[in-house]
Design a protein around this motif. Sequence first.
Motif, PDB file in Angstrom:
ATOM      1  N   UNK A 215       0.820  -1.197   0.000  1.00  0.00           N
ATOM      2  CA  UNK A 215       0.000   0.000   0.000  1.00  0.00           C
ATOM      3  C   UNK A 215       0.856   1.250   0.000  1.00  0.00           C
ATOM      4  N   UNK A 216       0.221   2.393  -0.227  1.00  0.00           N
ATOM      5  CA  UNK A 216       0.928   3.669  -0.242  1.00  0.00           C
ATOM      6  C   UNK A 216       0.336   4.615   0.787  1.00  0.00           C
ATOM      7  N   UNK A 217       1.162   5.545   1.243  1.00  0.00           N
ATOM      8  CA  UNK A 217       0.684   6.561   2.176  1.00  0.00           C
ATOM      9  C   UNK A 217      -0.434   7.387   1.544  1.00  0.00           C
ATOM     10  N   UNK A 218      -0.321   7.629   0.250  1.00  0.00           N
ATOM     11  CA  UNK A 218      -1.337   8.416  -0.457  1.00  0.00           C
ATOM     12  C   UNK A 218      -2.683   7.684  -0.475  1.00  0.00           C
ATOM     13  N   UNK A 219      -2.636   6.358  -0.597  1.00  0.00           N
ATOM     14  CA  UNK A 219      -3.872   5.583  -0.573  1.00  0.00           C
ATOM     15  C   UNK A 219      -4.580   5.689   0.768  1.00  0.00           C
ATOM     16  N   UNK A 220      -3.822   5.643   1.850  1.00  0.00           N
ATOM     17  CA  UNK A 220      -4.409   5.814   3.186  1.00  0.00           C
ATOM     18  C   UNK A 220      -4.947   7.234   3.339  1.00  0.00           C
ATOM     19  N   UNK A 221      -4.213   8.210   2.821  1.00  0.00           N
ATOM     20  CA  UNK A 221      -4.657   9.609   2.906  1.00  0.00           C
ATOM     21  C   UNK A 221      -5.975   9.817   2.173  1.00  0.00           C
ATOM     22  N   UNK A 222      -6.166   9.126   1.064  1.00  0.00           N
ATOM     23  CA  UNK A 222      -7.435   9.236   0.334  1.00  0.00           C
ATOM     24  C   UNK A 222      -8.595   8.737   1.187  1.00  0.00           C
ATOM     25  N   UNK A 223      -8.351   7.651   1.923  1.00  0.00           N
ATOM     26  CA  UNK A 223      -9.389   7.141   2.825  1.00  0.00           C
ATOM     27  C   UNK A 223      -9.661   8.139   3.946  1.00  0.00           C
ATOM     28  N   UNK A 224      -8.611   8.800   4.420  1.00  0.00           N
ATOM     29  CA  UNK A 224      -8.775   9.798   5.481  1.00  0.00           C
ATOM     30  C   UNK A 224      -9.608  10.982   4.991  1.00  0.00           C
ATOM     31  N   UNK A 225      -9.372  11.418   3.772  1.00  0.00           N
ATOM     32  CA  UNK A 225     -10.177  12.503   3.196  1.00  0.00           C
ATOM     33  C   UNK A 225     -11.646  12.098   3.147  1.00  0.00           C
TER      34      UNK A 225
END
Length: 255
Positions: A215-225
């Motif tokens: 996984x990527x940090x950006x993918x987790x950030x998208x879920x956070x948004x």
Amino acid sequence: MAKRLENKVCIITGGTSGIGRACTEAFVREGAKVVFVGRREERGREIESQLRANGADVLYVKGDLQKIEDCENVVRACVEKYGTVDVLMNNAGFGTFKPMIEYDMVKDYEEVMNLNLRAYFILIKECLKVMVPNGKGNIINLASIGGITGMPMQVSYAASKGGVIQLTRTIAVEYSKKGIRANTISPGLTITELVEAGSEVEKLLQSIVPGGNSGTAEGVANAAVFCASDETPFMTGANIVIDGGVTCGPCAPIF
């Protein structure tokens, strides 16, 4: 289309590296005003300057969230700057790697618990003092798949993340009638400064992922948004797992 977090005031801890930094960048892209927290002041000021140069409305706050007073100061600084708190994203955390029998009860237990769980508790408590009178608020806590499955050699980390999930569920139930939502995100293998792309650690961890990927940090950030937005007002107490299918159970050979 309007930005998904336009004019929301958000606090993000651990915001100077890894998933926290990716969340900071994603939130400002979506129009949020962001207070982000980290211990490394030089890096924090540099990120703050870069984001402001690109038009972001941000504030860096130096803080060691193992200290109760620093946790309290984060919320105080946010309210002084922006007058309120709409979203809290607890992200800061770390763990140690060794057999439980060898644990140092300060470095391997107390310090992990203080940052990974106690800091979340304090920050939530302080933010609720603002959110409850406002009649609205959104809390997002970063946990881990270690909070829902066994994690050998990282027992205090796993215990802290299990605590984060239960803390979130309890806040969701206790404060739902006050207009507060609380949800958890539980990543698995994610490429950050701690697990670098192409490293031997990544390759080892990929061996338990059904697709053999990361996984990527950006993918987790998208879920956070998504969690921070107003798109799912009925979602509270949820745990979003982003792990490539690891926690689905034993993997059959893929032919």
